[in-house]
Design a protein around this motif. Sequence first.
Motif, PDB file in Angstrom:
ATOM      1  N   TYR A  27      -7.062  -6.450  -5.659  1.00  0.00           N
ATOM      2  CA  TYR A  27      -6.925  -5.117  -5.658  1.00  0.00           C
ATOM      3  C   TYR A  27      -7.418  -4.220  -4.659  1.00  0.00           C
ATOM      4  O   TYR A  27      -6.494  -3.843  -3.926  1.00  0.00           O
ATOM      5  N   LEU A  28      -7.212  -5.046  -3.944  1.00  0.00           N
ATOM      6  CA  LEU A  28      -7.160  -4.638  -2.158  1.00  0.00           C
ATOM      7  C   LEU A  28      -5.923  -3.992  -1.485  1.00  0.00           C
ATOM      8  O   LEU A  28      -4.885  -3.432  -1.114  1.00  0.00           O
ATOM      9  N   ALA A  29      -5.143  -5.620  -1.666  1.00  0.00           N
ATOM     10  CA  ALA A  29      -3.442  -5.469  -1.640  1.00  0.00           C
ATOM     11  C   ALA A  29      -2.356  -4.709  -2.576  1.00  0.00           C
ATOM     12  O   ALA A  29      -1.776  -4.334  -1.924  1.00  0.00           O
ATOM     13  N   ASN A  30      -3.511  -4.386  -4.299  1.00  0.00           N
ATOM     14  CA  ASN A  30      -2.118  -4.056  -4.878  1.00  0.00           C
ATOM     15  C   ASN A  30      -2.608  -3.126  -4.633  1.00  0.00           C
ATOM     16  O   ASN A  30      -1.509  -1.355  -5.206  1.00  0.00           O
ATOM     17  N   SER A  31      -3.516  -1.873  -4.042  1.00  0.00           N
ATOM     18  CA  SER A  31      -4.289  -1.042  -4.377  1.00  0.00           C
ATOM     19  C   SER A  31      -4.154   0.069  -3.076  1.00  0.00           C
ATOM     20  O   SER A  31      -3.055   0.741  -2.711  1.00  0.00           O
ATOM     21  N   VAL A  32      -5.649  -0.296  -2.563  1.00  0.00           N
ATOM     22  CA  VAL A  32      -6.011   0.121  -1.708  1.00  0.00           C
ATOM     23  C   VAL A  32      -4.948  -0.039  -0.257  1.00  0.00           C
ATOM     24  O   VAL A  32      -4.673   0.989   0.459  1.00  0.00           O
ATOM     25  N   MET A  33      -4.915  -1.215  -0.353  1.00  0.00           N
ATOM     26  CA  MET A  33      -4.020  -1.562   0.996  1.00  0.00           C
ATOM     27  C   MET A  33      -2.424  -1.726   0.244  1.00  0.00           C
ATOM     28  O   MET A  33      -1.162  -1.604   2.189  1.00  0.00           O
ATOM     29  N   ALA A  34      -2.317  -1.098  -0.379  1.00  0.00           N
ATOM     30  CA  ALA A  34      -0.328  -1.152  -1.026  1.00  0.00           C
ATOM     31  C   ALA A  34       0.153  -1.985  -0.353  1.00  0.00           C
ATOM     32  O   ALA A  34       1.451  -1.421   0.109  1.00  0.00           O
ATOM     33  N   CYS A  35       0.164  -3.437  -0.727  1.00  0.00           N
ATOM     34  CA  CYS A  35       0.903  -4.546   0.525  1.00  0.00           C
ATOM     35  C   CYS A  35       2.981  -4.331  -0.001  1.00  0.00           C
ATOM     36  O   CYS A  35       3.939  -4.739   0.969  1.00  0.00           O
ATOM     37  N   HIS A  36       2.469  -4.198  -1.574  1.00  0.00           N
ATOM     38  CA  HIS A  36       3.822  -3.526  -1.470  1.00  0.00           C
ATOM     39  C   HIS A  36       5.142  -2.610  -1.319  1.00  0.00           C
ATOM     40  O   HIS A  36       5.897  -3.436  -1.120  1.00  0.00           O
ATOM     41  N   GLY A  37       4.559  -2.017  -0.759  1.00  0.00           N
ATOM     42  CA  GLY A  37       4.661  -0.824  -0.563  1.00  0.00           C
ATOM     43  C   GLY A  37       6.198  -1.327   1.031  1.00  0.00           C
ATOM     44  O   GLY A  37       7.678  -1.059   0.854  1.00  0.00           O
ATOM     45  N   CYS A  38       5.887  -2.889   1.664  1.00  0.00           N
ATOM     46  CA  CYS A  38       6.330  -2.975   2.626  1.00  0.00           C
ATOM     47  C   CYS A  38       7.246  -4.282   2.306  1.00  0.00           C
ATOM     48  O   CYS A  38       7.834  -5.157   2.996  1.00  0.00           O
ATOM     49  N   HIS A  39       6.457  -5.066   1.992  1.00  0.00           N
ATOM     50  CA  HIS A  39       6.871  -6.681   1.479  1.00  0.00           C
ATOM     51  C   HIS A  39       7.228  -7.095   0.212  1.00  0.00           C
ATOM     52  O   HIS A  39       7.423  -8.301  -0.059  1.00  0.00           O
ATOM     53  N   PRO A 107       0.288  -2.579  10.179  1.00  0.00           N
ATOM     54  CA  PRO A 107      -1.594  -2.053  10.724  1.00  0.00           C
ATOM     55  C   PRO A 107      -2.385  -3.055  10.936  1.00  0.00           C
ATOM     56  O   PRO A 107      -3.401  -2.170  11.020  1.00  0.00           O
ATOM     57  N   THR A 108      -2.192  -4.068  11.878  1.00  0.00           N
ATOM     58  CA  THR A 108      -3.079  -4.959  12.126  1.00  0.00           C
ATOM     59  C   THR A 108      -4.281  -4.101  12.720  1.00  0.00           C
ATOM     60  O   THR A 108      -5.193  -4.339  12.805  1.00  0.00           O
ATOM     61  N   GLU A 109      -4.157  -3.371  13.862  1.00  0.00           N
ATOM     62  CA  GLU A 109      -5.219  -2.475  14.125  1.00  0.00           C
ATOM     63  C   GLU A 109      -6.216  -2.040  13.603  1.00  0.00           C
ATOM     64  O   GLU A 109      -7.560  -1.974  13.507  1.00  0.00           O
ATOM     65  N   PHE A 110      -5.322  -1.199  12.057  1.00  0.00           N
ATOM     66  CA  PHE A 110      -6.064  -1.004  11.659  1.00  0.00           C
ATOM     67  C   PHE A 110      -7.427  -1.842  10.590  1.00  0.00           C
ATOM     68  O   PHE A 110      -8.449  -1.440   9.897  1.00  0.00           O
ATOM     69  N   TYR A 111      -7.076  -2.549  10.521  1.00  0.00           N
ATOM     70  CA  TYR A 111      -7.559  -4.178  10.149  1.00  0.00           C
ATOM     71  C   TYR A 111      -8.763  -4.645  10.444  1.00  0.00           C
ATOM     72  O   TYR A 111      -8.958  -5.368   9.851  1.00  0.00           O
ATOM     73  N   THR A 112      -8.604  -4.338  11.766  1.00  0.00           N
ATOM     74  CA  THR A 112      -9.790  -4.971  12.816  1.00  0.00           C
ATOM     75  C   THR A 112     -10.998  -4.706  11.784  1.00  0.00           C
ATOM     76  O   THR A 112     -12.048  -5.691  12.312  1.00  0.00           O
ATOM     77  N   VAL A 113     -11.066  -3.408  11.095  1.00  0.00           N
ATOM     78  CA  VAL A 113     -12.388  -3.304  10.449  1.00  0.00           C
ATOM     79  C   VAL A 113     -12.718  -4.316   9.208  1.00  0.00           C
ATOM     80  O   VAL A 113     -14.126  -3.877   8.879  1.00  0.00           O
ATOM     81  N   LEU A 114     -11.791  -5.305   8.557  1.00  0.00           N
ATOM     82  CA  LEU A 114     -11.998  -5.676   7.253  1.00  0.00           C
ATOM     83  C   LEU A 114     -13.228  -6.607   7.613  1.00  0.00           C
ATOM     84  O   LEU A 114     -13.640  -7.655   8.346  1.00  0.00           O
ATOM     85  N   THR A 115     -13.949  -6.871   5.882  1.00  0.00           N
ATOM     86  CA  THR A 115     -15.446  -7.191   6.330  1.00  0.00           C
ATOM     87  C   THR A 115     -14.701  -8.869   5.904  1.00  0.00           C
ATOM     88  O   THR A 115     -13.549  -9.032   5.613  1.00  0.00           O
ATOM     89  N   HIS A 177      -4.715   2.749   5.756  1.00  0.00           N
ATOM     90  CA  HIS A 177      -4.407   3.148   6.990  1.00  0.00           C
ATOM     91  C   HIS A 177      -3.705   4.527   7.154  1.00  0.00           C
ATOM     92  O   HIS A 177      -2.681   4.343   7.587  1.00  0.00           O
ATOM     93  N   CYS A 178      -4.515   5.334   6.461  1.00  0.00           N
ATOM     94  CA  CYS A 178      -3.606   6.579   6.207  1.00  0.00           C
ATOM     95  C   CYS A 178      -3.469   7.787   7.697  1.00  0.00           C
ATOM     96  O   CYS A 178      -2.678   7.870   7.677  1.00  0.00           O
ATOM     97  N   LEU A 179      -4.647   7.071   8.711  1.00  0.00           N
ATOM     98  CA  LEU A 179      -3.918   8.431   9.527  1.00  0.00           C
ATOM     99  C   LEU A 179      -2.238   7.046  10.554  1.00  0.00           C
ATOM    100  O   LEU A 179      -2.319   8.234  11.122  1.00  0.00           O
ATOM    101  N   GLU A 180      -1.548   5.931  10.063  1.00  0.00           N
ATOM    102  CA  GLU A 180      -0.975   5.908  10.782  1.00  0.00           C
ATOM    103  C   GLU A 180       0.053   6.787  10.223  1.00  0.00           C
ATOM    104  O   GLU A 180       0.839   6.841  11.461  1.00  0.00           O
ATOM    105  N   CYS A 181       0.412   7.270   9.159  1.00  0.00           N
ATOM    106  CA  CYS A 181       0.930   8.522   8.709  1.00  0.00           C
ATOM    107  C   CYS A 181       0.832   9.568   9.157  1.00  0.00           C
ATOM    108  O   CYS A 181       1.855  10.449   9.737  1.00  0.00           O
ATOM    109  N   HIS A 182      -0.498   9.945   8.646  1.00  0.00           N
ATOM    110  CA  HIS A 182      -1.175  11.788   9.168  1.00  0.00           C
ATOM    111  C   HIS A 182      -1.164  11.959  10.524  1.00  0.00           C
ATOM    112  O   HIS A 182      -2.166  13.188  11.111  1.00  0.00           O
TER     113      HIS A 182
END
Length: 278
Positions: A27-39, A107-115, A177-182
Amino acid sequence: MRIVFAITLALSISPATGETLIERGAYLANSVMACHGCHTPRGPQGFDFSRALSGGQTFDEPAFKVTGANITPDKETGIGNWTDAELKRFFVSGTRPNGTAVAPIMPTEFYTVLTARDLDALVAYLRSVPPVHREIPAPEYRTAAQPETPPYAGVQMTDAAMTDQISRGRYLLTIAHCLECHTPESPSAAHDFAASSGKGGRRIQGPWGEVVSANITAHPVSGLGQWSDDEIKRAVTQGIARDGRKLKPPMAYAAYATMTAQDLDAIVAFLRTLPPLE
C-alpha cells in the motif's frame, strides 16, 4: 530458523488494521509513496509492470544525472544482497551499503518520519516482489548535494500519533514528499522551505513536457483555500482541477486513487492547516 522468523515477521498482522506487513508495504509503495513513478520503466502504454520496480525514470538535472534504481530482490542488479538493516538505513539516510550517498531526487529526508512498522513493511514488500535482472546506468554527480531539512521531517512518527487525523495527514503528506514538488527552488536548486513551503512554482521537466507545480497552501486565491474537500480529492486522485482543467504528471494520480478514504480525508485536513502563501 532465520528464514522462518523472517517469513513470520513479514506475515505478522497488525491488530489495529488487520493487514500484514507485506500488505502494508504494498500500500505504501504502490499508493502513498508512488514508488513506480521513479522505479518502474515506462513503455508506449505507460508503466511496464512486467518489470515493476526494476528501474525507471531518468533525471537529468544541473547537479546530477541519475536513473531510478532497480529495487527488486535481484542479487546482481537490485537490492537482493542488502540486509534489512541496510535497507532501513537507506530509506532514512540515503546512504547505500557501500557508504555512497544517493542523489537528492530520492526524497530520503522526507522518509525520516517513517514509523518503525512502516519501515518493516516496506522492507517486507520489497523482498516479496519478483526479482528482475536489469542494469541501470551509473549515476553521474556534477555538484555536491545540498543538505536540506524539509518541514515536518526529521523525527520518526509513532503509531500512536497516527490516531489523530491532522498528525496522520502530516505523516502521509510527508512520506508522499508533496512539498518536494510544491515548494519553489532557488537558483542553486535548494528548496525555499523556510519561507515558501507549499507555495508551488517549481518547474519540472519530464516526458509530459514542463509543469509548474501548484500552490497547495490554504491561500484563498492562489492556493486551495476556496476548494472543497471533494475538489481537492478529485485533483489528487483524478488529476482534474477545480475549474475542470486536466492536470499533468508527475503527480501520481493513478497511485493516489488507491489511497483509503481515511487517508485522503487526513491529507485534506492537514492541507487546510498549511499557512496561506501567495
